[in-house]
Design an enzyme around this catalytic site. Sequence first.
Site, PDB file in Angstrom:
ATOM      1  N   TYR A  97      -1.190  -0.863  10.166  1.00  0.00           N
ATOM      2  CA  TYR A  97      -1.312  -1.189   8.737  1.00  0.00           C
ATOM      3  C   TYR A  97      -0.068  -0.737   7.964  1.00  0.00           C
ATOM      4  O   TYR A  97       0.483  -1.477   7.143  1.00  0.00           O
ATOM      5  CB  TYR A  97      -2.572  -0.502   8.212  1.00  0.00           C
ATOM      6  CG  TYR A  97      -2.918  -0.761   6.763  1.00  0.00           C
ATOM      7  CD1 TYR A  97      -3.461  -1.977   6.368  1.00  0.00           C
ATOM      8  CD2 TYR A  97      -2.749   0.232   5.794  1.00  0.00           C
ATOM      9  CE1 TYR A  97      -3.813  -2.202   5.043  1.00  0.00           C
ATOM     10  CE2 TYR A  97      -3.095   0.016   4.477  1.00  0.00           C
ATOM     11  CZ  TYR A  97      -3.632  -1.200   4.102  1.00  0.00           C
ATOM     12  OH  TYR A  97      -3.975  -1.416   2.784  1.00  0.00           O
ATOM     13  N   SER A 121       0.853  -1.196   0.000  1.00  0.00           N
ATOM     14  CA  SER A 121       0.000   0.000   0.000  1.00  0.00           C
ATOM     15  C   SER A 121       0.886   1.242   0.000  1.00  0.00           C
ATOM     16  O   SER A 121       2.006   1.219   0.523  1.00  0.00           O
ATOM     17  CB  SER A 121      -0.861   0.019   1.264  1.00  0.00           C
ATOM     18  OG  SER A 121      -1.465   1.289   1.424  1.00  0.00           O
TER      19      SER A 121
HETATM   20  P1  NDP Z   1     -11.456  -6.015   0.712  1.00  0.00           P
HETATM   21  O1  NDP Z   1     -11.705  -5.719   2.154  1.00  0.00           O
HETATM   22  O2  NDP Z   1     -12.416  -5.593  -0.322  1.00  0.00           O
HETATM   23  O3  NDP Z   1     -11.232  -7.615   0.558  1.00  0.00           O
HETATM   24  C1  NDP Z   1     -10.368  -8.260   1.420  1.00  0.00           C
HETATM   25  C2  NDP Z   1     -10.166  -9.670   0.934  1.00  0.00           C
HETATM   26  O4  NDP Z   1      -9.191 -10.288   1.799  1.00  0.00           O
HETATM   27  C3  NDP Z   1     -11.421 -10.516   1.015  1.00  0.00           C
HETATM   28  O5  NDP Z   1     -11.386 -11.458  -0.023  1.00  0.00           O
HETATM   29  C4  NDP Z   1     -11.264 -11.212   2.363  1.00  0.00           C
HETATM   30  O6  NDP Z   1     -11.943 -12.465   2.457  1.00  0.00           O
HETATM   31  C5  NDP Z   1      -9.775 -11.443   2.388  1.00  0.00           C
HETATM   32  N1  NDP Z   1      -9.226 -11.626   3.712  1.00  0.00           N
HETATM   33  C6  NDP Z   1      -9.207 -10.747   4.740  1.00  0.00           C
HETATM   34  N2  NDP Z   1      -8.600 -11.282   5.815  1.00  0.00           N
HETATM   35  C7  NDP Z   1      -8.217 -12.530   5.438  1.00  0.00           C
HETATM   36  C8  NDP Z   1      -7.561 -13.588   6.098  1.00  0.00           C
HETATM   37  N3  NDP Z   1      -7.152 -13.464   7.354  1.00  0.00           N
HETATM   38  N4  NDP Z   1      -7.355 -14.748   5.418  1.00  0.00           N
HETATM   39  C9  NDP Z   1      -7.774 -14.893   4.136  1.00  0.00           C
HETATM   40  N5  NDP Z   1      -8.394 -13.916   3.461  1.00  0.00           N
HETATM   41  C10 NDP Z   1      -8.625 -12.754   4.111  1.00  0.00           C
HETATM   42  O7  NDP Z   1      -9.999  -5.462   0.451  1.00  0.00           O
HETATM   43  P2  NDP Z   1      -9.373  -4.739  -0.851  1.00  0.00           P
HETATM   44  O8  NDP Z   1      -9.708  -5.508  -2.061  1.00  0.00           O
HETATM   45  O9  NDP Z   1      -9.672  -3.303  -0.778  1.00  0.00           O
HETATM   46  O10 NDP Z   1      -7.824  -4.902  -0.520  1.00  0.00           O
HETATM   47  C11 NDP Z   1      -7.027  -5.956  -1.032  1.00  0.00           C
HETATM   48  C12 NDP Z   1      -5.587  -5.687  -0.661  1.00  0.00           C
HETATM   49  O11 NDP Z   1      -5.194  -4.427  -1.190  1.00  0.00           O
HETATM   50  C13 NDP Z   1      -5.365  -5.609   0.847  1.00  0.00           C
HETATM   51  O12 NDP Z   1      -4.118  -6.189   1.175  1.00  0.00           O
HETATM   52  C14 NDP Z   1      -5.319  -4.106   1.112  1.00  0.00           C
HETATM   53  O13 NDP Z   1      -4.571  -3.806   2.252  1.00  0.00           O
HETATM   54  C15 NDP Z   1      -4.662  -3.621  -0.162  1.00  0.00           C
HETATM   55  N6  NDP Z   1      -4.904  -2.219  -0.457  1.00  0.00           N
HETATM   56  C16 NDP Z   1      -6.189  -1.766  -0.694  1.00  0.00           C
HETATM   57  C17 NDP Z   1      -6.394  -0.423  -0.963  1.00  0.00           C
HETATM   58  C18 NDP Z   1      -7.759   0.129  -1.248  1.00  0.00           C
HETATM   59  O14 NDP Z   1      -7.868   1.356  -1.384  1.00  0.00           O
HETATM   60  N7  NDP Z   1      -8.808  -0.660  -1.357  1.00  0.00           N
HETATM   61  C19 NDP Z   1      -5.286   0.527  -0.999  1.00  0.00           C
HETATM   62  C20 NDP Z   1      -3.988  -0.067  -0.745  1.00  0.00           C
HETATM   63  C21 NDP Z   1      -3.829  -1.389  -0.493  1.00  0.00           C
HETATM   64  P3  NDP Z   1     -13.493 -12.550   2.962  1.00  0.00           P
HETATM   65  O15 NDP Z   1     -14.310 -11.940   1.851  1.00  0.00           O
HETATM   66  O16 NDP Z   1     -13.744 -14.004   3.128  1.00  0.00           O
HETATM   67  O17 NDP Z   1     -13.564 -11.751   4.220  1.00  0.00           O
END
Ligand code: NDP
Length: 240
Positions: A152, A139
Amino acid sequence: MNRQALVTGASRGIGKAIALRLAREGMHVWVNYLRSEQAADEVVALIQASGGNATTVQFDVSDRETCMKTLETLVEKEGAMDVVVHNAGAVSDAPFPGMDVDQWERVINTSLNSFFYVCRPLIMPMIRKRWGRIVSVSSIAALHGNRGQSNYAAAKAGLIGATRSLAKEVANRGICVNAVAPGFIATEMIDGIAADLIKQNVPMGRAGSVQEVAEVVSFLCSDAASYVTGEVINVSGGII
Ligand code: NDP
């Protein structure tokens, strides 16, 4: 033989877009999720409907024992992963003086320790194949810090250090290890952020789409990226 890719956190958001994009490249995609079983099934159904191959695989990336055991078993049954996209992540924001130890540890475990739990069981089989691609989803917060996000930002910065170090270790084995650093991307994770704040902070004046991140990840997972390793590519609409 078709390549196979594991995408963690692929039931929603950025991970879902990455899973769909890699499937378009002909890879068999392992769609990991934590709780959203139905959503993960829908990702698989979408991939199959467009002629691709995918399977769900449930495990908690922050649970050392379950994660490592599940992946060891997966490799025993299905063979080495060619591509790993470590995308799963979570936030638990609080001003530092008010952050409790659970919040700190949950976020570090989900975004940073999970890099070890996911990649460690997969790396030797990948090394034996002499080809692989690993992409960490970090990020912009790793580079700048963010109020209320010390946990984070620390996890995502640590992820970059781990990614760059592993890149050096496996560079002569045909394996490229890179990170992307998204800025504001339109997913549930940024639901609480005001549109005005995004407009003011992003030179392009808008949040990015999940597809815009998936395109960069797809390139890093391709044969075309064969001389790119140890890099962090911002996908942030101009936040540098
Ligand atoms: P979302 O919250 O939309 O989705 C998160 C995903 O991660 C879901 O599929 C969730 O599964 C899964 N997940 C969460 N915790 C676990 C775990 N412990 N084990 C397995 N799966 C897990 O997140 P985003 O798509 O927004 O983010 C994706 C990545 O991008 C993250 O690493 C985030 O930090 C990073 N990011 C996002 C930004 C943004 O603006 N959106 C900016 C910068 C980085 P389930 O649906 O089953 O809960």
